[in-house]
Motif scaffolding. Structure first.
Motif, PDB file in Angstrom:
ATOM      1  N   ARG A  51       2.440   3.351  -7.049  1.00 32.71           N
ATOM      2  CA  ARG A  51       1.012   3.347  -7.330  1.00 32.71           C
ATOM      3  C   ARG A  51       0.271   4.248  -6.341  1.00 32.71           C
ATOM      4  NH1 ARG A  51      -0.887  -1.890  -6.326  1.00 32.71           N
ATOM      5  NH2 ARG A  51       0.955  -2.107  -5.028  1.00 32.71           N
ATOM      6  N   THR A  52      -0.838   4.775  -6.805  1.00 32.78           N
ATOM      7  CA  THR A  52      -1.673   5.669  -6.000  1.00 32.78           C
ATOM      8  C   THR A  52      -3.114   5.188  -6.062  1.00 32.78           C
ATOM      9  OG1 THR A  52      -0.261   7.537  -6.567  1.00 32.78           O
ATOM     10  CG2 THR A  52      -2.426   8.059  -5.737  1.00 32.78           C
ATOM     11  N   TYR A  53      -3.778   5.224  -4.923  1.00 29.82           N
ATOM     12  CA  TYR A  53      -5.203   4.917  -4.862  1.00 29.82           C
ATOM     13  C   TYR A  53      -5.936   6.237  -4.663  1.00 29.82           C
ATOM     14  CZ  TYR A  53      -9.662   2.962  -3.433  1.00 29.82           C
ATOM     15  OH  TYR A  53     -10.992   2.653  -3.345  1.00 29.82           O
ATOM     16  N   THR A  54      -6.891   6.529  -5.538  1.00 31.19           N
ATOM     17  CA  THR A  54      -7.630   7.783  -5.486  1.00 31.19           C
ATOM     18  C   THR A  54      -9.125   7.515  -5.532  1.00 31.19           C
ATOM     19  OG1 THR A  54      -5.848   8.897  -6.694  1.00 31.19           O
ATOM     20  CG2 THR A  54      -7.979  10.017  -6.636  1.00 31.19           C
ATOM     21  N   VAL A  55      -9.841   8.182  -4.653  1.00 29.07           N
ATOM     22  CA  VAL A  55     -11.298   8.208  -4.719  1.00 29.07           C
ATOM     23  C   VAL A  55     -11.665   9.646  -5.034  1.00 29.07           C
ATOM     24  CG1 VAL A  55     -13.476   7.852  -3.490  1.00 29.07           C
ATOM     25  CG2 VAL A  55     -11.517   6.347  -3.040  1.00 29.07           C
ATOM     26  N   GLN A  56     -12.349   9.839  -6.169  1.00 34.40           N
ATOM     27  CA  GLN A  56     -12.692  11.198  -6.552  1.00 34.40           C
ATOM     28  C   GLN A  56     -13.969  11.639  -5.858  1.00 34.40           C
ATOM     29  OE1 GLN A  56     -15.954  10.802  -8.252  1.00 34.40           O
ATOM     30  NE2 GLN A  56     -15.243  12.016  -9.962  1.00 34.40           N
ATOM     31  N   ARG A  57     -14.314  12.896  -6.031  1.00 33.83           N
ATOM     32  CA  ARG A  57     -15.378  13.518  -5.234  1.00 33.83           C
ATOM     33  C   ARG A  57     -16.733  12.837  -5.360  1.00 33.83           C
ATOM     34  NH1 ARG A  57     -17.904  18.138  -8.390  1.00 33.83           N
ATOM     35  NH2 ARG A  57     -17.005  17.901 -10.448  1.00 33.83           N
ATOM     36  N   PHE A  58     -17.030  12.136  -6.459  1.00 34.98           N
ATOM     37  CA  PHE A  58     -18.308  11.435  -6.597  1.00 34.98           C
ATOM     38  C   PHE A  58     -18.234   9.994  -6.103  1.00 34.98           C
ATOM     39  CE2 PHE A  58     -18.832  14.498 -10.263  1.00 34.98           C
ATOM     40  CZ  PHE A  58     -19.654  15.361  -9.553  1.00 34.98           C
ATOM     41  N   GLY A  59     -17.059   9.581  -5.597  1.00 28.40           N
ATOM     42  CA  GLY A  59     -16.910   8.249  -5.039  1.00 28.40           C
ATOM     43  C   GLY A  59     -16.309   7.218  -5.973  1.00 28.40           C
ATOM     44  N   LEU A  60     -16.008   7.592  -7.223  1.00 33.30           N
ATOM     45  CA  LEU A  60     -15.371   6.643  -8.141  1.00 33.30           C
ATOM     46  C   LEU A  60     -13.916   6.442  -7.729  1.00 33.30           C
ATOM     47  CD1 LEU A  60     -16.783   8.029 -11.495  1.00 33.30           C
ATOM     48  CD2 LEU A  60     -17.613   6.057 -10.190  1.00 33.30           C
ATOM     49  N   ALA A  61     -13.464   5.198  -7.749  1.00 33.99           N
ATOM     50  CA  ALA A  61     -12.108   4.871  -7.308  1.00 33.99           C
ATOM     51  C   ALA A  61     -11.244   4.455  -8.485  1.00 33.99           C
ATOM     52  CB  ALA A  61     -12.145   3.750  -6.273  1.00 33.99           C
ATOM     53  N   MET A  62      -9.949   4.743  -8.351  1.00 34.44           N
ATOM     54  CA  MET A  62      -8.997   4.380  -9.398  1.00 34.44           C
ATOM     55  C   MET A  62      -7.640   4.128  -8.757  1.00 34.44           C
ATOM     56  SD  MET A  62      -7.739   6.582 -12.741  1.00 34.44           S
ATOM     57  CE  MET A  62      -7.030   7.917 -11.824  1.00 34.44           C
ATOM     58  N   GLU A  63      -6.956   3.135  -9.264  1.00 34.63           N
ATOM     59  CA  GLU A  63      -5.559   2.920  -8.909  1.00 34.63           C
ATOM     60  C   GLU A  63      -4.745   3.334 -10.126  1.00 34.63           C
ATOM     61  OE1 GLU A  63      -2.895  -0.946  -8.423  1.00 34.63           O
ATOM     62  OE2 GLU A  63      -4.364  -0.736  -6.783  1.00 34.63           O
ATOM     63  N   SER A  64      -3.702   4.100  -9.887  1.00 34.49           N
ATOM     64  CA  SER A  64      -2.850   4.539 -10.991  1.00 34.49           C
ATOM     65  C   SER A  64      -1.395   4.333 -10.612  1.00 34.49           C
ATOM     66  CB  SER A  64      -3.117   6.014 -11.326  1.00 34.49           C
ATOM     67  OG  SER A  64      -2.892   6.831 -10.203  1.00 34.49           O
ATOM     68  N   GLU A  65      -0.550   4.420 -11.617  1.00 34.91           N
ATOM     69  CA  GLU A  65       0.890   4.234 -11.417  1.00 34.91           C
ATOM     70  C   GLU A  65       1.633   5.376 -12.091  1.00 34.91           C
ATOM     71  OE1 GLU A  65       4.370   1.277 -13.078  1.00 34.91           O
ATOM     72  OE2 GLU A  65       2.370   0.452 -12.766  1.00 34.91           O
ATOM     73  N   TYR A  66       2.628   5.911 -11.386  1.00 31.36           N
ATOM     74  CA  TYR A  66       3.495   6.907 -11.999  1.00 31.36           C
ATOM     75  C   TYR A  66       4.334   6.221 -13.072  1.00 31.36           C
ATOM     76  CZ  TYR A  66       2.757  10.450  -8.334  1.00 31.36           C
ATOM     77  OH  TYR A  66       2.221  11.392  -7.489  1.00 31.36           O
ATOM     78  N   VAL A  67       4.212   6.651 -14.317  1.00 34.49           N
ATOM     79  CA  VAL A  67       5.046   6.115 -15.389  1.00 34.49           C
ATOM     80  C   VAL A  67       6.240   7.026 -15.648  1.00 34.49           C
ATOM     81  CG1 VAL A  67       3.207   4.783 -16.482  1.00 34.49           C
ATOM     82  CG2 VAL A  67       3.588   7.156 -17.188  1.00 34.49           C
ATOM     83  N   SER A  68       6.170   8.236 -15.119  1.00 33.03           N
ATOM     84  CA  SER A  68       7.334   9.128 -15.119  1.00 33.03           C
ATOM     85  C   SER A  68       7.230  10.026 -13.895  1.00 33.03           C
ATOM     86  CB  SER A  68       7.403   9.968 -16.405  1.00 33.03           C
ATOM     87  OG  SER A  68       6.330  10.873 -16.471  1.00 33.03           O
ATOM     88  N   TYR A  69       8.369  10.416 -13.391  1.00 35.23           N
ATOM     89  CA  TYR A  69       8.434  11.312 -12.244  1.00 35.23           C
ATOM     90  C   TYR A  69       9.757  12.049 -12.359  1.00 35.23           C
ATOM     91  CZ  TYR A  69       7.903  13.090  -7.529  1.00 35.23           C
ATOM     92  OH  TYR A  69       7.764  13.922  -6.435  1.00 35.23           O
ATOM     93  N   ASN A  70       9.687  13.272 -12.877  1.00 29.62           N
ATOM     94  CA  ASN A  70      10.889  14.044 -13.180  1.00 29.62           C
ATOM     95  C   ASN A  70      10.797  15.452 -12.583  1.00 29.62           C
ATOM     96  OD1 ASN A  70      12.055  12.003 -14.988  1.00 29.62           O
ATOM     97  ND2 ASN A  70      10.301  12.499 -16.264  1.00 29.62           N
ATOM     98  N   PRO A  71      11.013  15.563 -11.264  1.00 26.19           N
ATOM     99  CA  PRO A  71      10.943  16.885 -10.643  1.00 26.19           C
ATOM    100  C   PRO A  71      12.005  17.816 -11.232  1.00 26.19           C
ATOM    101  CG  PRO A  71      11.109  15.141  -8.985  1.00 26.19           C
ATOM    102  CD  PRO A  71      11.335  14.517 -10.322  1.00 26.19           C
TER     103      PRO A  71
END
Length: 158
Positions: A51-71
């Motif tokens: 999971r990743t916690y992100t705050v975007q430039r206007f201050g809105l926050a979101m938690e997301s999860e990688y559902v795929s990761y295929n380098p």
């Protein structure tokens, strides 16, 4: 469900493009105009299920999860917690070699979302499409700049 997409060709091999896209901290902020703050939750490296916690430039926050990761070909994410107006949000970033130029990569970033409340969704999704398209276009231009930035390139391990 609205979908926005942006694409760019960058003058680096696919492994380098993918690595740039997954940078963290100050290196990420150097190229990513969308991010004010971002960190992995209970992990030190990205991977499926992280999971990743992100705050975007206007201050809105979101938690997301990688559902795929295929380098080095693709990553996918879904929002697990976020702003009150997103019912759902997901996205994927794909990286493919340019057929006649193997030292170049085509990056395609696609996001989909739905808004709430349901009675406002038709209008909110039209507005959201315009705003998100502008953000993703700006973000992928930043990514392209990061792919030729000596500081960013020095920070990746490929």
């Amino acid at each position: 469900m609205p979908v926005v997409e942006s694409r760019v060709t960058v003058p680096v091999p696919v492994e380098v493009a993918f690595a740039v896209s997954q940078t963290q901290g100050a290196t990420r902020k150097r190229w990513d105009p969308f991010i004010r703050r971002q960190h992995l939750i209970d992990a030190t490296v990205p991977a499926k299920g992280v999971r990743t916690y992100t705050v975007q430039r206007f201050g809105l926050a979101m938690e997301s999860e990688y559902v795929s990761y295929n380098p080095p070909s693709n990553v996918g994410m879904k929002m697990t917690k976020g702003s009150w107006f997103f019912e759902k949000m997901g996205g994927g970033w794909r990286f493919t070699p340019v057929p006649d130029r193997p030292d170049h990569t085509l990056a395609v970033w696609r996001y989909n979302f739905t808004c709430r409340p349901a009675w406002l969704a038709p209008i909110a999704e039209r507005i959201g499409t315009v705003v998100l398209q502008r953000d993703i276009d700006r973000r992928i231009r930043g990514f392209a700049a990061g792919c030729v930035d000596p500081v960013v390139l020095a920070a990746i391990d490929v």
